[in-house]
Design a protein around this motif. Structure first.
Motif, PDB file in Angstrom:
ATOM      1  N   ILE A 199      -5.238  49.568 -18.753  1.00 31.35           N
ATOM      2  CA  ILE A 199      -4.797  49.579 -17.223  1.00 31.35           C
ATOM      3  C   ILE A 199      -5.212  48.080 -16.802  1.00 31.35           C
ATOM      4  CG2 ILE A 199      -7.241  50.157 -16.697  1.00 31.35           C
ATOM      5  CD1 ILE A 199      -4.075  51.132 -14.715  1.00 31.35           C
ATOM      6  N   LEU A 200      -6.036  47.326 -17.481  1.00 34.01           N
ATOM      7  CA  LEU A 200      -6.089  45.871 -17.282  1.00 34.01           C
ATOM      8  C   LEU A 200      -4.993  45.175 -17.343  1.00 34.01           C
ATOM      9  CD1 LEU A 200      -9.544  45.297 -18.580  1.00 34.01           C
ATOM     10  CD2 LEU A 200      -9.236  46.193 -16.081  1.00 34.01           C
ATOM     11  N   GLY A 201      -4.071  45.525 -18.265  1.00 36.86           N
ATOM     12  CA  GLY A 201      -2.883  44.727 -18.522  1.00 36.86           C
ATOM     13  C   GLY A 201      -1.539  45.302 -18.041  1.00 36.86           C
ATOM     14  N   THR A 202      -1.765  46.104 -17.149  1.00 37.93           N
ATOM     15  CA  THR A 202      -0.444  46.775 -16.579  1.00 37.93           C
ATOM     16  C   THR A 202       0.035  45.697 -15.459  1.00 37.93           C
ATOM     17  OG1 THR A 202      -1.834  47.992 -15.037  1.00 37.93           O
ATOM     18  CG2 THR A 202      -1.084  49.117 -17.048  1.00 37.93           C
ATOM     19  N   ALA A 203       1.211  46.156 -14.886  1.00 39.12           N
ATOM     20  CA  ALA A 203       1.711  45.342 -13.818  1.00 39.12           C
ATOM     21  C   ALA A 203       1.013  45.274 -12.702  1.00 39.12           C
ATOM     22  CB  ALA A 203       3.153  46.351 -13.471  1.00 39.12           C
ATOM     23  N   PRO A 204       0.980  44.140 -12.099  1.00 40.30           N
ATOM     24  CA  PRO A 204       0.091  43.622 -10.827  1.00 40.30           C
ATOM     25  C   PRO A 204      -0.128  45.096  -9.983  1.00 40.30           C
ATOM     26  CG  PRO A 204       1.501  42.062 -11.423  1.00 40.30           C
ATOM     27  CD  PRO A 204       2.097  43.012 -12.194  1.00 40.30           C
ATOM     28  N   ARG A 263      -5.535  39.118 -18.566  1.00 44.40           N
ATOM     29  CA  ARG A 263      -6.070  37.898 -18.043  1.00 44.40           C
ATOM     30  C   ARG A 263      -5.522  37.517 -16.531  1.00 44.40           C
ATOM     31  NH1 ARG A 263      -9.884  35.681 -20.936  1.00 44.40           N
ATOM     32  NH2 ARG A 263     -10.032  36.746 -23.354  1.00 44.40           N
ATOM     33  N   LYS A 264      -4.340  37.346 -16.481  1.00 43.26           N
ATOM     34  CA  LYS A 264      -3.817  37.283 -15.017  1.00 43.26           C
ATOM     35  C   LYS A 264      -4.147  38.095 -14.013  1.00 43.26           C
ATOM     36  CE  LYS A 264       0.451  35.354 -16.937  1.00 43.26           C
ATOM     37  NZ  LYS A 264       2.130  35.610 -17.121  1.00 43.26           N
ATOM     38  N   ASN A 265      -4.354  39.465 -14.071  1.00 38.72           N
ATOM     39  CA  ASN A 265      -4.817  40.390 -13.299  1.00 38.72           C
ATOM     40  C   ASN A 265      -6.340  40.105 -13.196  1.00 38.72           C
ATOM     41  OD1 ASN A 265      -2.214  41.744 -12.992  1.00 38.72           O
ATOM     42  ND2 ASN A 265      -2.715  43.396 -14.629  1.00 38.72           N
ATOM     43  N   LEU A 266      -7.075  40.087 -14.101  1.00 38.87           N
ATOM     44  CA  LEU A 266      -8.416  39.831 -13.462  1.00 38.87           C
ATOM     45  C   LEU A 266      -8.821  38.514 -13.163  1.00 38.87           C
ATOM     46  CD1 LEU A 266      -9.819  40.957 -17.493  1.00 38.87           C
ATOM     47  CD2 LEU A 266      -9.806  42.226 -15.043  1.00 38.87           C
TER      48      LEU A 266
END
Length: 202
Positions: free
Chosen positions: A127-132, A186-189
Motif C-alpha cells: 500500500i505504501l507504493g500505490t498511487a498517491p 519513498r515518494k509517498n512517505l
C-alpha cells in the motif's frame, strides 16, 4: 497444489472480525488485496497455502490501543489451525504473522519459508507504493482507526513510523516488490512526512 488451510467456516468467522466497524483500513478489503497479490505471485511461493493462512490471520486481532495484536493473532492461528496444519508448518505460519509487527523477516527454516515470509511482509507494505490518491486514502483510514489519539501525539508518532521505513536501505525485502513499489513508496512517505511536519509547525 495443496488444499487450503482456511475452511469455509473459518473464512466466515475471520471475515466477521475483519468487517468490524472500527476497521477503516485493517479490514476485509485489506485481506482481499493481499489475497489478490498472492494469486498474482503464487509461483514465487514455496507454500502459498501457508501464506494464505497467514494473510487471513495476521490482523485477525486488531485493537489500535493494544501493542500485542500480532502476537494475539498468531495465537489465534495456532488455536484455529491446530489439527489442520502440522506443528512445524503451523509454527512457521505463526512466526510469519508475528513478524508483521516489525516487518522484519523472521528467522525460520527452511530458507524457502523465510523467502515466503519476506514476500508476505512486502505484500503487507505494498500500500505504501500505490498511487498517491490510494496512499492518501490509506493514511486517512489509519488515522480514523486512531481517532482516539490527540493530533500532536498522532503527528509525532506517525511521523516516527514513516521515517523508520524511509531510513531503511530498502523498504521492501524482495526484488519482486522492490522493483514494483520502492520508488513510489519513498515518494509517498516523504510527502506524508512533510505534510505531518507542516501540520506540527516544525
Amino acid at each position: 497444489m495443496r488444499a487450503s488451510l482456511i475452511t469455509p467456516a473459518l473464512r466466515t468467522e475471520l471475515s466477521a472480525l475483519y468487517r468490524a466497524e472500527d476497521r477503516h483500513y485493517h479490514g476485509i478489503n485489506h485481506i482481499k488485496s493481499l489475497l489478490g497479490l498472492l494469486d498474482e505471485y503464487r509461483p514465487s511461493f514455496s507454500d502459498p497455502e501457508a501464506i494464505e493462512a497467514a494473510i487471513w490471520f495476521h490482523d485477525a486481532i486488531y485493537d489500535s490501543r493494544a501493542k500485542d495484536n500480532e502476537a494475539r493473532s498468531a495465537d489465534l492461528a495456532r488455536e484455529k489451525l491446530a489439527g489442520i496444519a502440522d506443528a512445524e508448518r503451523l509454527n512457521r505460519i505463526a512466526l510469519t504473522i508475528e513478524a508483521t509487527a516489525t516487518h522484519t523477516v523472521p528467522d525460520i527454516e527452511p530458507e524457502t519459508a523465510r523467502q515466503d515470509a519476506a514476500l508476505l511482509l512486502d505484500m503487507d507494505l505494498s500500500i505504501l507504493g500505490t498511487a498517491p490518491e490510494t496512499f492518501d486514502a490509506y493514511e486517512a483510514a489509519v488515522r480514523r482507526e486512531y481517532a482516539w489519539v490527540e493530533e500532536p501525539l498522532w503527528i509525532a508518532g506517525r511521523g516516527a513510523v514513516l521515517k523508520t521505513f524511509l531510513e531503511r536501505e530498502h523498504i521492501f525485502h524482495t526484488d519482486i516488490f522492490r522493483s514494483r513499489f520502492e520508488e513510489q513508496a519513498r515518494k509517498n512517505l516523504r510527502r506524508s512526512v512533510n505534510v505531518l511536519e507542516a501540520r506540527s509547525g516544525s
